[in-house]
Enzyme design. Structure first.
Site, PDB file in Angstrom:
ATOM      1  N   ASN A  92       0.857  -1.196   0.000  1.00  0.00           N
ATOM      2  CA  ASN A  92       0.000   0.000   0.000  1.00  0.00           C
ATOM      3  C   ASN A  92       0.896   1.250   0.000  1.00  0.00           C
ATOM      4  O   ASN A  92       0.808   2.109   0.863  1.00  0.00           O
ATOM      5  CB  ASN A  92      -0.980  -0.009   1.181  1.00  0.00           C
ATOM      6  CG  ASN A  92      -2.090   1.008   0.980  1.00  0.00           C
ATOM      7  OD1 ASN A  92      -2.352   1.864   1.802  1.00  0.00           O
ATOM      8  ND2 ASN A  92      -2.735   0.963  -0.162  1.00  0.00           N
ATOM      9  N   ARG A 109      -1.937   4.026   6.783  1.00  0.00           N
ATOM     10  CA  ARG A 109      -3.151   4.079   7.602  1.00  0.00           C
ATOM     11  C   ARG A 109      -3.917   5.396   7.443  1.00  0.00           C
ATOM     12  O   ARG A 109      -5.074   5.484   7.878  1.00  0.00           O
ATOM     13  CB  ARG A 109      -2.822   3.797   9.068  1.00  0.00           C
ATOM     14  CG  ARG A 109      -2.407   2.340   9.288  1.00  0.00           C
ATOM     15  CD  ARG A 109      -2.300   1.938  10.753  1.00  0.00           C
ATOM     16  NE  ARG A 109      -2.170   0.497  10.918  1.00  0.00           N
ATOM     17  CZ  ARG A 109      -1.020  -0.154  11.154  1.00  0.00           C
ATOM     18  NH1 ARG A 109       0.113   0.505  11.253  1.00  0.00           N
ATOM     19  NH2 ARG A 109      -0.999  -1.472  11.286  1.00  0.00           N
ATOM     20  N   LEU A 157       3.074  10.969   5.876  1.00  0.00           N
ATOM     21  CA  LEU A 157       2.460   9.979   4.985  1.00  0.00           C
ATOM     22  C   LEU A 157       2.475   8.612   5.672  1.00  0.00           C
ATOM     23  O   LEU A 157       3.452   8.230   6.298  1.00  0.00           O
ATOM     24  CB  LEU A 157       3.211   9.912   3.653  1.00  0.00           C
ATOM     25  CG  LEU A 157       3.245  11.198   2.827  1.00  0.00           C
ATOM     26  CD1 LEU A 157       3.811  10.910   1.437  1.00  0.00           C
ATOM     27  CD2 LEU A 157       1.867  11.846   2.719  1.00  0.00           C
ATOM     28  N   LEU A 164       8.216  11.654   4.960  1.00  0.00           N
ATOM     29  CA  LEU A 164       7.576  12.547   3.983  1.00  0.00           C
ATOM     30  C   LEU A 164       6.230  12.997   4.541  1.00  0.00           C
ATOM     31  O   LEU A 164       5.527  12.214   5.176  1.00  0.00           O
ATOM     32  CB  LEU A 164       7.384  11.832   2.640  1.00  0.00           C
ATOM     33  CG  LEU A 164       8.379  12.298   1.570  1.00  0.00           C
ATOM     34  CD1 LEU A 164       9.774  11.878   1.946  1.00  0.00           C
ATOM     35  CD2 LEU A 164       7.996  11.785   0.204  1.00  0.00           C
ATOM     36  N   HIS A 206       7.396   5.634   0.990  1.00  0.00           N
ATOM     37  CA  HIS A 206       8.089   4.391   0.615  1.00  0.00           C
ATOM     38  C   HIS A 206       8.948   4.612  -0.629  1.00  0.00           C
ATOM     39  O   HIS A 206      10.072   4.120  -0.721  1.00  0.00           O
ATOM     40  CB  HIS A 206       7.085   3.285   0.272  1.00  0.00           C
ATOM     41  CG  HIS A 206       6.222   2.824   1.398  1.00  0.00           C
ATOM     42  ND1 HIS A 206       4.873   3.095   1.467  1.00  0.00           N
ATOM     43  CD2 HIS A 206       6.517   2.090   2.500  1.00  0.00           C
ATOM     44  CE1 HIS A 206       4.378   2.545   2.552  1.00  0.00           C
ATOM     45  NE2 HIS A 206       5.336   1.940   3.203  1.00  0.00           N
TER      46      HIS A 206
END
Ligand code: PAF
Length: 293
Positions: free
Chosen positions: A31, A191, A188, A180, A36
């Site tokens: 997700n 969830r 960010l 971030l 990431h």
């Protein structure tokens, strides 16, 4: 070059053996968001000019979820994630099934020491860091990276993994990636997708509380009045602000950056590097964040 998507341990071993150079590794639960992808880009830069590939993993690790947590509803978006990873410069995506990663019930566990793992997140999520360390250690054994990148948003996780690597003698350089944030400052997180529109607007209060702590700690440093009771008052003020806005706060704590234990009066007076960490619930969503002070 196109990214290779791999679902089995045997294929992973063959692929990495063929590539020859130890990878830079970014483990995730999928997700994916820009946070990431920034870790992937950081990994890419860390191996620039070498033959080392960038490897990411996507695995929603049951071992790190408590019985009443969101394991079943955790968003699984493999197709979209794979596309984003390829665009960000990932070479190999390892996305095993549960049966592949845990072919037997995982009886052997990596249990981190109480003083690191039973405070802060660990105090509210029993067994969480054992689940994290067990899967990360296993993934490290499979991927055999020379570098691994973890987000600083999970500050305690990063510290616990750094210590695991040192104590277990793993030859892996652990790097932290900056958090971030959305334009309004919300960190960010996968969830964040659970938040309603009204909760999303409210969620900015979490970084607001951390920034208020930073301002108060800086002011106390300037006036040489930063001590344990000042820290306690600053923490209580931040928690009170959140709770008054309808949050249910697990903790807002100012700790030493190096081991997340409370600083002593002497250390506070001498400018010990600090971090404020928080976890708070907005409706059904539990958010965490932190800010170095
Ligand atoms: O930070 C995460 O997403 C997870 O805790 C990790 C490190 C991938 C282990 O499951």
């Amino acid at each position: 070059m196109t990214m290779k998507i791999i679902h089995t341990v045997a294929e992973l071993r063959a692929e990495l053996a063929a590539r020859g150079a130890a990878p830079a590794f970014v483990p995730t639960m999928g997700n994916l968001h820009d946070g990431h992808l920034a870790l992937i880009k950081q990994a890419r830069e860390l191996v620039a000019g070498s033959a080392s590939p960038v490897v990411a993993s996507i695995f929603v690790n049951r071992l790190q979820f408590g019985p009443n947590e969101d394991f079943d509803t955790y968003p699984r978006t493999l197709e979209r994630d794979a596309q984003l990873l390829a665009e960000a410069g990932c070479d190999v995506l390892f996305a095993p099934s549960e049966a592949e990663l845990y072919p037997q019930p995982q009886g052997y566990k990596v249990v981190p020491p109480t003083e690191l793992a039973d405070i802060l997140e660990g105090a509210f999520r029993p067994g969480f860091f054992t689940g994290v360390c067990t899967v990360v250690h296993k993934l490290f054994n499979l991927v055999q990276p020379r570098i691994a990148v973890f987000g600083k948003k999970d500050y305690q996780q990063l510290m616990i993994i750094r210590n695991m690597v040192i104590q277990m003698g793993l030859p892996i350089d652990i790097r932290g990636g900056e958090t971030l944030r959305a334009d309004d400052g919300l960190a960010l997180s996968s969830r964040n997708g659970y938040l309603s529109a009204a909760e999303r607007a409210e969620a900015v209060q979490l970084i607001g509380a951390l920034r208020a702590v930073k301002v108060a700690v800086s002011a106390a440093r300037v006036s040489s009045s930063l001590n344990l009771s000042a820290v306690a008052a600053i923490e209580a003020e931040a928690q009170g602000t959140l709770d008054a806005c309808g949050w249910k706060t697990d903790y807002v704590m100012v700790r030493r950056q190096r081991d997340l234990l409370p600083a002593t009066d002497a250390e506070l007076a001498q400018g010990e590097p600090l971090v404020c960490l928080t976890a708070s619930r907005l409706g059904k969503t539990r958010l965490i964040d932190n800010l170095e002070l």
